[in-house]
Motif scaffolding. Structure first.
Motif, PDB file in Angstrom:
ATOM      1  N   THR A   4     150.529 -74.858 -56.752  1.00 42.74           N
ATOM      2  CA  THR A   4     150.436 -73.694 -57.173  1.00 42.74           C
ATOM      3  C   THR A   4     151.606 -73.605 -57.970  1.00 42.74           C
ATOM      4  OG1 THR A   4     150.557 -71.550 -57.253  1.00 42.74           O
ATOM      5  CG2 THR A   4     152.066 -72.815 -55.593  1.00 42.74           C
ATOM      6  N   ALA A   5     151.441 -72.948 -59.348  1.00 42.83           N
ATOM      7  CA  ALA A   5     152.447 -73.019 -60.191  1.00 42.83           C
ATOM      8  C   ALA A   5     152.536 -71.529 -60.716  1.00 42.83           C
ATOM      9  CB  ALA A   5     152.405 -73.793 -61.884  1.00 42.83           C
ATOM     10  N   GLY A   6     151.730 -70.746 -60.191  1.00 46.07           N
ATOM     11  CA  GLY A   6     150.961 -69.695 -60.529  1.00 46.07           C
ATOM     12  C   GLY A   6     151.788 -68.152 -59.160  1.00 46.07           C
ATOM     13  N   ASP A   7     152.827 -66.927 -60.475  1.00 43.67           N
ATOM     14  CA  ASP A   7     152.957 -66.660 -59.271  1.00 43.67           C
ATOM     15  C   ASP A   7     152.112 -65.103 -58.787  1.00 43.67           C
ATOM     16  OD1 ASP A   7     155.171 -67.270 -61.444  1.00 43.67           O
ATOM     17  OD2 ASP A   7     155.854 -66.020 -62.990  1.00 43.67           O
ATOM     18  N   THR A  22     151.917 -77.454 -52.602  1.00 42.78           N
ATOM     19  CA  THR A  22     152.815 -78.036 -53.407  1.00 42.78           C
ATOM     20  C   THR A  22     153.135 -77.138 -54.812  1.00 42.78           C
ATOM     21  OG1 THR A  22     152.108 -79.956 -52.610  1.00 42.78           O
ATOM     22  CG2 THR A  22     152.846 -79.836 -54.580  1.00 42.78           C
ATOM     23  N   ILE A  23     154.576 -77.221 -55.044  1.00 41.42           N
ATOM     24  CA  ILE A  23     154.782 -75.974 -56.722  1.00 41.42           C
ATOM     25  C   ILE A  23     154.379 -77.069 -57.667  1.00 41.42           C
ATOM     26  CG2 ILE A  23     156.578 -74.433 -57.424  1.00 41.42           C
ATOM     27  CD1 ILE A  23     156.408 -73.847 -55.410  1.00 41.42           C
ATOM     28  N   THR A  24     154.211 -76.593 -58.048  1.00 41.61           N
ATOM     29  CA  THR A  24     153.537 -77.394 -59.219  1.00 41.61           C
ATOM     30  C   THR A  24     154.492 -77.361 -60.823  1.00 41.61           C
ATOM     31  OG1 THR A  24     151.735 -76.495 -60.293  1.00 41.61           O
ATOM     32  CG2 THR A  24     151.457 -78.408 -58.658  1.00 41.61           C
ATOM     33  N   GLY A  25     155.290 -76.128 -60.720  1.00 47.10           N
ATOM     34  CA  GLY A  25     155.291 -76.062 -62.105  1.00 47.10           C
ATOM     35  C   GLY A  25     156.590 -73.854 -61.130  1.00 47.10           C
ATOM     36  N   ASN A  26     157.319 -74.176 -61.542  1.00 48.82           N
ATOM     37  CA  ASN A  26     158.720 -72.681 -61.383  1.00 48.82           C
ATOM     38  C   ASN A  26     157.579 -71.968 -61.233  1.00 48.82           C
ATOM     39  OD1 ASN A  26     160.245 -74.034 -62.393  1.00 48.82           O
ATOM     40  ND2 ASN A  26     160.602 -73.178 -64.441  1.00 48.82           N
ATOM     41  N   VAL A  27     157.389 -70.641 -59.745  1.00 53.60           N
ATOM     42  CA  VAL A  27     157.318 -69.756 -59.401  1.00 53.60           C
ATOM     43  C   VAL A  27     157.906 -68.625 -59.025  1.00 53.60           C
ATOM     44  CG1 VAL A  27     155.922 -68.939 -57.196  1.00 53.60           C
ATOM     45  CG2 VAL A  27     154.689 -71.778 -58.396  1.00 53.60           C
ATOM     46  N   LEU A  28     157.508 -67.447 -58.750  1.00 56.77           N
ATOM     47  CA  LEU A  28     157.667 -66.574 -58.199  1.00 56.77           C
ATOM     48  C   LEU A  28     157.555 -65.918 -57.395  1.00 56.77           C
ATOM     49  CD1 LEU A  28     159.520 -64.704 -61.794  1.00 56.77           C
ATOM     50  CD2 LEU A  28     160.574 -66.159 -60.563  1.00 56.77           C
ATOM     51  N   VAL A  29     157.278 -64.426 -56.660  1.00 58.60           N
ATOM     52  CA  VAL A  29     156.915 -64.000 -55.751  1.00 58.60           C
ATOM     53  C   VAL A  29     158.139 -63.009 -55.537  1.00 58.60           C
ATOM     54  CG1 VAL A  29     155.746 -63.823 -53.179  1.00 58.60           C
ATOM     55  CG2 VAL A  29     156.029 -66.182 -54.519  1.00 58.60           C
ATOM     56  N   ASN A  30     157.037 -62.094 -56.135  1.00 54.70           N
ATOM     57  CA  ASN A  30     157.163 -60.614 -56.204  1.00 54.70           C
ATOM     58  C   ASN A  30     156.606 -59.648 -54.843  1.00 54.70           C
ATOM     59  OD1 ASN A  30     158.437 -57.749 -55.903  1.00 54.70           O
ATOM     60  ND2 ASN A  30     159.324 -58.031 -58.635  1.00 54.70           N
ATOM     61  N   THR A  31     157.521 -58.945 -53.623  1.00 53.05           N
ATOM     62  CA  THR A  31     156.108 -58.032 -52.987  1.00 53.05           C
ATOM     63  C   THR A  31     156.758 -56.527 -52.836  1.00 53.05           C
ATOM     64  OG1 THR A  31     157.586 -58.631 -51.208  1.00 53.05           O
ATOM     65  CG2 THR A  31     155.952 -60.281 -50.924  1.00 53.05           C
ATOM     66  N   GLY A  32     157.570 -56.586 -54.668  1.00 51.59           N
ATOM     67  CA  GLY A  32     158.265 -55.722 -54.709  1.00 51.59           C
ATOM     68  C   GLY A  32     159.025 -54.818 -53.361  1.00 51.59           C
ATOM     69  N   THR A  53     161.155 -74.464 -59.897  1.00 50.25           N
ATOM     70  CA  THR A  53     161.433 -73.588 -59.025  1.00 50.25           C
ATOM     71  C   THR A  53     160.983 -72.377 -58.399  1.00 50.25           C
ATOM     72  OG1 THR A  53     162.249 -72.340 -61.491  1.00 50.25           O
ATOM     73  CG2 THR A  53     163.462 -73.764 -60.644  1.00 50.25           C
ATOM     74  N   LEU A  54     161.541 -71.999 -57.286  1.00 48.95           N
ATOM     75  CA  LEU A  54     161.323 -70.803 -56.627  1.00 48.95           C
ATOM     76  C   LEU A  54     161.650 -69.469 -56.508  1.00 48.95           C
ATOM     77  CD1 LEU A  54     158.829 -70.326 -54.466  1.00 48.95           C
ATOM     78  CD2 LEU A  54     160.384 -71.479 -52.723  1.00 48.95           C
ATOM     79  N   GLY A  55     161.321 -68.569 -56.971  1.00 50.95           N
ATOM     80  CA  GLY A  55     162.071 -67.189 -57.377  1.00 50.95           C
ATOM     81  C   GLY A  55     161.550 -66.535 -55.911  1.00 50.95           C
ATOM     82  N   LEU A  56     162.460 -65.705 -55.029  1.00 51.20           N
ATOM     83  CA  LEU A  56     161.700 -64.725 -54.162  1.00 51.20           C
ATOM     84  C   LEU A  56     162.015 -63.531 -53.971  1.00 51.20           C
ATOM     85  CD1 LEU A  56     161.357 -67.365 -51.281  1.00 51.20           C
ATOM     86  CD2 LEU A  56     159.467 -66.952 -52.423  1.00 51.20           C
ATOM     87  N   THR A  57     161.462 -62.537 -54.065  1.00 54.86           N
ATOM     88  CA  THR A  57     162.183 -61.024 -53.855  1.00 54.86           C
ATOM     89  C   THR A  57     161.033 -60.302 -53.293  1.00 54.86           C
ATOM     90  OG1 THR A  57     162.985 -60.927 -56.279  1.00 54.86           O
ATOM     91  CG2 THR A  57     162.649 -58.792 -55.489  1.00 54.86           C
ATOM     92  N   ALA A  58     161.362 -59.903 -52.557  1.00 58.10           N
ATOM     93  CA  ALA A  58     160.827 -59.499 -50.493  1.00 58.10           C
ATOM     94  C   ALA A  58     161.203 -57.997 -50.733  1.00 58.10           C
ATOM     95  CB  ALA A  58     160.753 -59.754 -49.759  1.00 58.10           C
TER      96      ALA A  58
END
Length: 189
Positions: A4-7, A22-32, A53-58
């Motif tokens: 995945t490379a999808g947010d 496997t992260i294939t591009g920069n990924v952001l995950v935001n659950t609010g 990169t991996l950005g997480l907002t939980a």
């Protein structure tokens, strides 16, 4: 497996990667801002060493890495912007690891290696039960652990090997049995 490379963005709902990812591009995950958890139930790897990169907002939800991270290919910079509890339960390799806010406890349960950068954790409480290594990358990586509400607890297996300065803060005190080694850099409690 998952490539995945999808947010991903949800409205306070959980996000779980159930398979090897496997992260294939920069990924952001935001659950609010609410209690949406983020979990990586299996292995997590990058594609190009220390790049994706991996950005997480939980919000008030937990972030859990239940298996190895970067064991095959290290991730790029990993950032946790908000969470309650954060669990690194196994070995974790990334260019850097940064947590800027948290309301619970961040637990390092496996060797955390920053391949080209720093480790910086700011949250309510921190339990360092395994080593942090920023020296392997020889890139001047610093270690900053700031338990801004509760205690910073460093177990006997929680050694820190840094290629830069080490700064440790525990608003509720610091309890340590771990060793600290730097490359001629300051250590501050």
């Amino acid at each position: 497996g998952i490539s995945t490379a999808g947010d991903i963005t949800t409205t306070n709902d959980a996000v779980t990667y159930n398979s090897a990812t496997t992260i294939t591009g920069n990924v952001l995950v935001n659950t609010g801002a609410g209690a949406g958890t983020i979990q990586f139930a299996s292995t997590l790897d990058g594609t190009t060493a220390s790049t994706e990169t991996l950005g997480l907002t939980a919000g008030t939800g937990d972030v859990t890495f239940a298996n190895t991270v970067g064991a095959g290919t290290a991730l790029g910079a990993v950032t946790v912007s908000s969470a309650k509890d954060v669990g690194l339960t196994n070995t974790f390799q990334a260019a850097s690891f940064t947590q800027t806010a948290g309301t619970g406890t961040t637990t390092v349960g496996g060797l955390l290696t920053a391949t080209t950068g720093n480790v910086s954790i700011k949250t309510a409480g921190i339990a360092l039960n395994a080593c942090i290594d920023t020296a392997t990358g020889a890139a001047g990586g610093t270690v900053t652990l700031n338990a801004d509400t509760n205690a910073l607890t460093i177990a006997g297996a929680g050694d820190i090997t840094a290629d830069g300065l080490v700064s440790l803060t525990g608003a509720g005190g610091i309890s340590t049995a771990g060793d600290i080694t730097t490359t001629n850099d300051a250590v501050t409690y």
